[in-house]
Write a protein that holds these residues in place. Structure first.
Motif, mmCIF file in Angstrom:
data_model
loop_
_atom_site.group_PDB
_atom_site.id
_atom_site.type_symbol
_atom_site.label_atom_id
_atom_site.label_comp_id
_atom_site.label_asym_id
_atom_site.label_seq_id
_atom_site.Cartn_x
_atom_site.Cartn_y
_atom_site.Cartn_z
ATOM 1 N N SER A 104 55.776 35.045 40.235
ATOM 2 C CA SER A 104 56.209 34.194 39.126
ATOM 3 C C SER A 104 55.193 33.089 38.857
ATOM 4 C CB SER A 104 57.583 33.587 39.433
ATOM 5 O OG SER A 104 58.570 34.585 39.524
ATOM 6 N N GLY A 105 54.636 32.531 39.929
ATOM 7 C CA GLY A 105 53.634 31.486 39.763
ATOM 8 C C GLY A 105 52.382 32.015 39.095
ATOM 9 N N LEU A 106 51.917 33.177 39.520
ATOM 10 C CA LEU A 106 50.693 33.764 38.978
ATOM 11 C C LEU A 106 50.818 34.075 37.493
ATOM 12 C CD1 LEU A 106 49.693 36.183 41.878
ATOM 13 C CD2 LEU A 106 48.367 34.235 41.069
ATOM 14 N N ILE A 107 51.940 34.666 37.092
ATOM 15 C CA ILE A 107 52.038 35.093 35.697
ATOM 16 C C ILE A 107 52.445 33.954 34.771
ATOM 17 C CG2 ILE A 107 52.563 37.452 36.351
ATOM 18 C CD1 ILE A 107 55.458 36.988 35.662
ATOM 19 N N SER A 108 52.650 32.753 35.315
ATOM 20 C CA SER A 108 52.952 31.606 34.455
ATOM 21 C C SER A 108 51.685 30.880 34.005
ATOM 22 C CB SER A 108 53.881 30.619 35.178
ATOM 23 O OG SER A 108 53.184 29.886 36.178
ATOM 24 N N ILE A 109 50.522 31.355 34.456
ATOM 25 C CA ILE A 109 49.258 30.734 34.052
ATOM 26 C C ILE A 109 49.078 30.911 32.543
ATOM 27 C CG2 ILE A 109 46.745 30.895 34.271
ATOM 28 C CD1 ILE A 109 47.171 31.774 37.180
ATOM 29 N N PRO A 110 48.857 29.842 31.794
ATOM 30 C CA PRO A 110 48.775 29.905 30.324
ATOM 31 C C PRO A 110 47.682 30.802 29.777
ATOM 32 C CG PRO A 110 49.056 27.641 31.062
ATOM 33 C CD PRO A 110 48.776 28.457 32.284
ATOM 34 N N ALA A 111 46.659 31.063 30.557
ATOM 35 C CA ALA A 111 45.572 31.919 30.070
ATOM 36 C C ALA A 111 46.050 33.337 29.797
ATOM 37 C CB ALA A 111 44.436 31.944 31.092
ATOM 38 N N ILE A 112 47.164 33.729 30.391
ATOM 39 C CA ILE A 112 47.723 35.060 30.182
ATOM 40 C C ILE A 112 48.451 35.072 28.843
ATOM 41 C CG2 ILE A 112 49.355 36.786 31.047
ATOM 42 C CD1 ILE A 112 48.836 35.698 33.855
ATOM 43 N N GLY A 161 52.155 54.761 43.980
ATOM 44 C CA GLY A 161 53.233 55.692 43.694
ATOM 45 C C GLY A 161 52.849 56.389 42.406
ATOM 46 N N ASP A 162 53.616 56.173 41.331
ATOM 47 C CA ASP A 162 53.254 56.707 40.029
ATOM 48 C C ASP A 162 52.150 55.856 39.416
ATOM 49 O OD1 ASP A 162 55.167 58.668 40.237
ATOM 50 O OD2 ASP A 162 56.709 57.466 39.247
ATOM 51 N N THR A 163 51.381 56.470 38.542
ATOM 52 C CA THR A 163 50.360 55.727 37.823
ATOM 53 C C THR A 163 50.975 55.162 36.548
ATOM 54 O OG1 THR A 163 48.636 57.214 38.621
ATOM 55 C CG2 THR A 163 48.096 55.838 36.739
ATOM 56 N N ARG A 164 50.873 53.870 36.369
ATOM 57 C CA ARG A 164 51.343 53.214 35.158
ATOM 58 C C ARG A 164 50.207 52.357 34.635
ATOM 59 N NH1 ARG A 164 56.810 54.084 35.004
ATOM 60 N NH2 ARG A 164 57.817 54.591 36.978
ATOM 61 N N THR A 165 50.363 51.871 33.444
ATOM 62 C CA THR A 165 49.282 51.094 32.854
ATOM 63 C C THR A 165 49.763 49.757 32.320
ATOM 64 O OG1 THR A 165 49.597 52.135 30.674
ATOM 65 C CG2 THR A 165 48.019 53.167 32.180
ATOM 66 N N ILE A 166 48.847 48.806 32.283
ATOM 67 C CA ILE A 166 49.052 47.518 31.637
ATOM 68 C C ILE A 166 48.021 47.431 30.519
ATOM 69 C CG2 ILE A 166 48.952 45.015 31.896
ATOM 70 C CD1 ILE A 166 49.648 45.382 34.821
ATOM 71 N N ARG A 217 51.983 38.835 29.449
ATOM 72 C CA ARG A 217 52.982 38.253 30.350
ATOM 73 C C ARG A 217 54.284 39.052 30.321
ATOM 74 N NH1 ARG A 217 52.591 33.651 28.708
ATOM 75 N NH2 ARG A 217 51.233 32.811 30.322
ATOM 76 N N VAL A 218 54.686 39.493 29.139
ATOM 77 C CA VAL A 218 55.899 40.306 29.027
ATOM 78 C C VAL A 218 55.769 41.575 29.868
ATOM 79 C CG1 VAL A 218 57.262 41.746 27.454
ATOM 80 C CG2 VAL A 218 56.612 39.430 26.782
ATOM 81 N N GLN A 219 54.581 42.189 29.821
ATOM 82 C CA GLN A 219 54.365 43.401 30.611
ATOM 83 C C GLN A 219 54.424 43.104 32.108
ATOM 84 O OE1 GLN A 219 51.139 46.138 29.103
ATOM 85 N NE2 GLN A 219 50.675 44.355 27.817
ATOM 86 N N LEU A 220 53.826 41.985 32.516
ATOM 87 C CA LEU A 220 53.798 41.631 33.935
ATOM 88 C C LEU A 220 55.174 41.224 34.442
ATOM 89 C CD1 LEU A 220 50.457 39.583 33.992
ATOM 90 C CD2 LEU A 220 50.837 41.917 34.822
#
Length: 305
Positions: A197-205, A38-43, A210-213
């Protein structure tokens, strides 16, 4: 020639391949691939974020990579290997087009600034694959990564459909233009939210990443481009913004990471002159790559109507 150009298209992804632990990279690819264009956004990803990930996995006794001579598979999210195989299989079915009119998956136009050249046209057809979730295996993999959130067991056996889009490539003498629409998944919202939710709870992030995700709806129609601070430049393409990444940029960023500063990849990138320009327009993701200046790539991109 095409393989060389496709390597140029990977300029912006090379740093991720070089600095991310394979299992983390696989999880990120799986997560980001669900977004419809859709729109282009960035992380925004910082060099510190990357270094923290490397440090985290360096301090954890996790079976992330296959040992030489071992029969064990690299520790990936269940289903990621199968999906990767399917994508690889689809990409192997590249066909040559006689005319642009033979491509009907979505509207695609060639750059008018290159109208005096006749490009070689290659395409891949769209296809769909249905996968069945095994929550026990998914959660076991998440826990090995240190995830603090698991996928709800009630979703075990749920079927999800992964839709692989069509793609087209126009290979010119000095540049290659590729266009596609993002991979997306047909699945219940609750299932995708639980997986996300499971993916972004990985501590390496990192906390900032994580806030962005966490702010992203996993069923969004927007596409998110990872942007590493200090890497790449924005360019005005008229109605949209493009993002240019070059091999020299990547080498500079990688040189800032102690464990990568003297790597073969960093040395190789320092010798490359290739750049890639990425943008989205009317639901299509474009990538234009070649040994061109920023202004030359932008001029070509602006001539696509």
């Amino acid at each position: 020639m095409l393989k060389k150009r496709l390597a140029m298209l990977g300029v912006s992804a090379a740093v991720v391949c070089a600095v991310m632990i394979p299992s983390v990279r696989g999880a990120a690819e799986s997560a980001l691939s669900i977004f419809r264009v859709g729109d282009t956004r960035t992380i925004t990803i910082t060099v510190s974020d990357i270094q923290d990930m490397i440090t985290y996995y360096g301090n954890c006794d996790l079976p992330l990579k296959m040992q030489e001579g071992s029969d064990e598979q690299e520790d990936k999210m269940p289903g990621s290997a199968e999906l990767s195989d399917k994508i690889g299989e689809a990409m192997s079915q590249v066909k040559t087009l006689s005319t642009l009119g033979d491509f009907t998956a979505f509207s695609f136009h060639l750059p008018t600034s290159l109208k005096l050249e006749t490009p070689k046209l290659l395409a891949v057809d769209a296809r769909s694959e249905t996968l069945t979730l095994d929550t026990a295996k998914i959660n076991a993999a998440l826990q090995k990564q240190g995830a603090t959130v698991t996928v709800d067991d009630s979703f075990d056996g749920t079927e999800i459909t992964v839709n692989l889009p069509a793609a087209i490539a126009a290979e010119y003498q000095d540049v290659t233009l590729i266009a596609t629409q993002s991979v997306y998944v047909d699945a219940p919202d609750a299932v995708m939210n639980s997986l996300w939710s499971g993916l972004i709870s990985i501590p390496a992030i990192s906390d900032d990443l994580r806030v962005q995700l966490e702010a992203i709806d996993p069923m969004t129609r927007d596409i998110y481009l990872p942007v590493i601070e200090g890497l790449g430049r924005e360019t005005d393409l008229g109605s949209v913004t493009g993002y240019i990444y070059s091999a020299s940029d990547l080498s500079q960023v990688m040189a800032m990471i102690p464990s990568l500063a003297d790597s073969t990849m960093t040395a190789r990138l320092q010798k490359e002159n290739a750049s890639a320009l990425l943008w989205t327009k009317n639901g299509v993701l474009y990538c234009l790559a070649g040994q061109k200046t920023d202004s030359e790539l932008s001029q070509i991109a602006r001539s696509i109507h």
